[in-house]
Design an enzyme around this catalytic site. Structure first.
Site, PDB file in Angstrom:
ATOM      1  N   LYS A  28      55.442 -23.629  44.703  1.00 37.06           N
ATOM      2  CA  LYS A  28      56.468 -23.120  45.633  1.00 37.06           C
ATOM      3  C   LYS A  28      56.361 -23.892  46.944  1.00 37.06           C
ATOM      4  O   LYS A  28      55.433 -23.701  47.718  1.00 37.06           O
ATOM      5  CB  LYS A  28      56.291 -21.624  45.892  1.00 37.06           C
ATOM      6  CG  LYS A  28      57.326 -21.037  46.847  1.00 37.06           C
ATOM      7  CD  LYS A  28      57.132 -19.530  47.004  1.00 37.06           C
ATOM      8  CE  LYS A  28      58.180 -18.928  47.946  1.00 37.06           C
ATOM      9  NZ  LYS A  28      57.980 -19.305  49.352  1.00 37.06           N
ATOM     10  N   SER A  44      52.828 -20.867  47.536  1.00 35.23           N
ATOM     11  CA  SER A  44      53.288 -20.851  48.921  1.00 35.23           C
ATOM     12  C   SER A  44      52.160 -21.195  49.896  1.00 35.23           C
ATOM     13  O   SER A  44      51.611 -22.291  49.853  1.00 35.23           O
ATOM     14  CB  SER A  44      53.899 -19.477  49.221  1.00 35.23           C
ATOM     15  OG  SER A  44      54.498 -19.425  50.485  1.00 35.23           O
ATOM     16  N   ASP A 103      44.718 -33.131  49.928  1.00 33.08           N
ATOM     17  CA  ASP A 103      45.283 -34.370  50.460  1.00 33.08           C
ATOM     18  C   ASP A 103      44.378 -35.009  51.501  1.00 33.08           C
ATOM     19  O   ASP A 103      44.350 -36.236  51.645  1.00 33.08           O
ATOM     20  CB  ASP A 103      46.649 -34.093  51.081  1.00 33.08           C
ATOM     21  CG  ASP A 103      47.751 -33.974  50.038  1.00 33.08           C
ATOM     22  OD1 ASP A 103      47.452 -34.105  48.836  1.00 33.08           O
ATOM     23  OD2 ASP A 103      48.915 -33.745  50.429  1.00 33.08           O
TER      24      ASP A 103
END
Length: 553
Positions: free
Chosen positions: A320, A295, A306
């Site tokens: 998740k 999460s 990223d």
């Protein structure tokens, strides 16, 4: 409140959810028919069933059955269970207590681990203390649930706890204390370790997490020796996504997009960007993850990956990619419901399980790598969606031996740590404490070979081989001689096994003992001393060429 009224409340909830779904008249009609049928069943049962139906149990069963068809993150909390949700978002309990985990053994309750700074620790309670009385109530043969209820109360109210302490002369001790407002920090430990590494252990994302992380980073900023930072998110199950955005903002330029959330309606897309000037925009950064990182922890780690801002080390994260929100319900209830999916800067969704497409048996399978899609990081590195985050550098955690597993599971290390702490008033600082030959020999002597149960696989395999050889006609004089010679070589010897696994056992034993004197910080420090992920992170962050290669710079 009658059973019918309870179920009608549930019906209204289902209906309100259905109204937001696709505008298909057949779907709406099916929902309406099923609600009418369900209400009719409730009415008939209440009027005609031979016995009285217990409304709360029936309601809970109905709600749980409904929610089990959706996903495990959509949860109903009645007025009594709201404290669990409060704890998840604030880190605080809405009741007072003594601040200790309670464990049950042989029908009695014991102090498991007092929390640092909480009333139990301040008063002097220790791990292993058997709780024999709370105020005037005899708890010597009372289970942990009942004892916990006695210990809880309004913060600021007094109580008296009497315990029986093992391994000491005066074993019956009474402590007067005052219940306190309890909470668990999301950053149980941060420090400059090994001279120049700023290390932060973040265990949850609650309302104070961003502030706590920032406090550590500002301290690192004042220390000129700090030239790298390790953010440890292993075992972090997540929490508030806004806190994840806040924490990422300490390392990337203000205004950087961290994630987007999208609900059923595309018009509900929401973009989250960092809002403050970073404290460390350039310092070499590593994030540690594992299968327990989920999460908000994955938002933090995934965004930094990223954006090519941090190197990820460890093992694949949980996966998740769903966002929950809470809705107020009648009678002080709450519904935590999945309202959106989140997408990190590369555009990928890391959700590992698609709960909308279940197998015929109702189970949900992980998305195989072959069916995932490729995305690109800021510098063009390939990353994939689905299945959680794959670390840039994978760490082999090793496999725990059966001996060590059983020593920990059956409380041999726990009990020895209690005895050691009750017979040794102090130990060296947590970073300096080691399991010496003397301590380890003492631990070995504390183990009763007749009571220690651990799987002796080699012995069983030899026995099975002998049996199979006999059944298949291969057990002759020659094979018997070979098996007879092999048997003593593969027969377990506890003393030898403990020596062979000393390094592994000592890690767990050292953490247990250190926690008796230094609480969670002591345990964390002992774990870090032999942590392969931390070691590898420091190596990579110290090698500019290697770090640039991994991040595609």
């Amino acid at each position: 409140m009658t059973l019918r009224a309870h179920i009608l409340s549930l019906g209204l909830l289902i209906a309100s959810g259905a109204a937001a779904s696709e505008p298909a008249s057949s779907h709406d009609a099916a929902v309406s028919r099923n609600l009418n049928t369900f209400n009719a069943i409730v009415k008939e049962l209440e009027m005609n069933y031979v016995d009285t139906i217990r409304p709360k149990e029936a309601f809970d069963a109905a709600v749980n059955a409904l929610l089990s068809t959706i996903d495990p993150y959509t949860v109903y909390y009645d007025s009594e269970a709201r404290a669990d949700l409060t704890k998840m978002t604030t880190g605080e309990y809405d009741y007072g207590g003594i601040g200790s985990f309670i464990m049950e053994r042989d029908g009695s309750s014991f102090i498991s681990y007092p929390m640092e700074g909480a009333p139990a620790a301040t008063a002097g309670l220790r791990s292993g203390d058997k709780i024999i009385r709370v105020d005037t109530t005899d708890t010597s043969k009372m289970g942990s649930e009942a004892v916990t209820k006695l210990l809880r109360g309004i913060a600021g109210t007094p109580l008296k706890v009497t315990v029986q302490r093992p391994y000491v002369t005066d074993s019956i001790l009474t402590f007067d204390m005052v219940r306190g407002k309890l909470g668990e920090p999301s950053v149980p430990y941060w420090d400059v370790i090994n001279g120049n590494t700023g290390y932060i252990r973040l265990t949850s994302f609650i309302s104070q997490s961003g502030k706590d992380v920032r406090e550590a980073l500002e301290a690192f900023k004042k220390n000129p020796a700090v030239d790298k930072i390790v953010l440890d998110l292993r075992g972090n199950g997540g929490g508030l996504l806004e806190q994840a955005v806040d924490i990422v903002g300490n390392f990337v330029p203000k205004g950087t997009e961290v994630l987007r959330t999208r609900g059923r309606d595309s018009s509900t897309e929401k973009i989250y960007k960092t809002t403050h000037t970073p404290i460390f925009p350039d310092i070499p950064l590593a994030v540690l993850i594992d299968g327990g990182s989920a999460s908000a922890a994955e938002i933090t780690a995934g965004a930094l990956q990223d954006l090519d801002r941090a190197v990820l080390l460890g093992s694949r994260s949980f996966g998740k990619g769903l966002v929950q929100s809470t809705l107020q319900l009648p009678y002080d209830g709450l519904l935590k419901v999945t309202v959106a999916k989140y997408y990190i800067p590369s555009g990928r969704l890391i959700q590992a399980l698609d709960y909308s497409h279940r197998n015929p048996d109702g189970s949900v399978a992980r998305t195989p790598d072959s069916l995932t899609n490729v995305y690109k990081t800021l510098h063009g590195r390939e990353v994939r969606d689905g299945g959680g985050l794959k670390p840039d550098v994978e760490i082999d955690w090793g496999q725990l031996s059966r001996l060590t597993f059983n020593l920990v599971r059956d409380n041999w290390t726990y009990d020895f740590a209690n005895r050691y702490a009750n017979t040794h008033p102090s130990i060296p600082a947590a970073w300096d404490f080691e399991i010496t030959d003397e301590i380890y020999d003492e631990f070995k002597k504390s183990i009763d070979p007749e009571k220690l149960k651990y799987d002796k696989v080699c012995e069983e395999l030899v026995k099975e081989l002998r049996k199979t050889a006999e059944e298949e006609g291969y057990l002759n004089e020659e094979t018997t001689a070979v098996l007879d010679a092999l048997t003593p070589l593969l027969t377990h010897n506890l003393n030898r096994d403990l020596d062979n696994k000393r390094s592994e056992v000592s890690e767990y034993l050292g953490a247990e003992i250190a926690s008796r004197y230094y609480y969670d910080k002591g345990k964390i420090i002992q774990d870090l001393k032999s942590d392969p992920a931390l070691k590898k992170a420091e190596e990579i962050l110290s090698d500019k060429a290697e770090l640039a290669k991994i991040l595609g710079n």
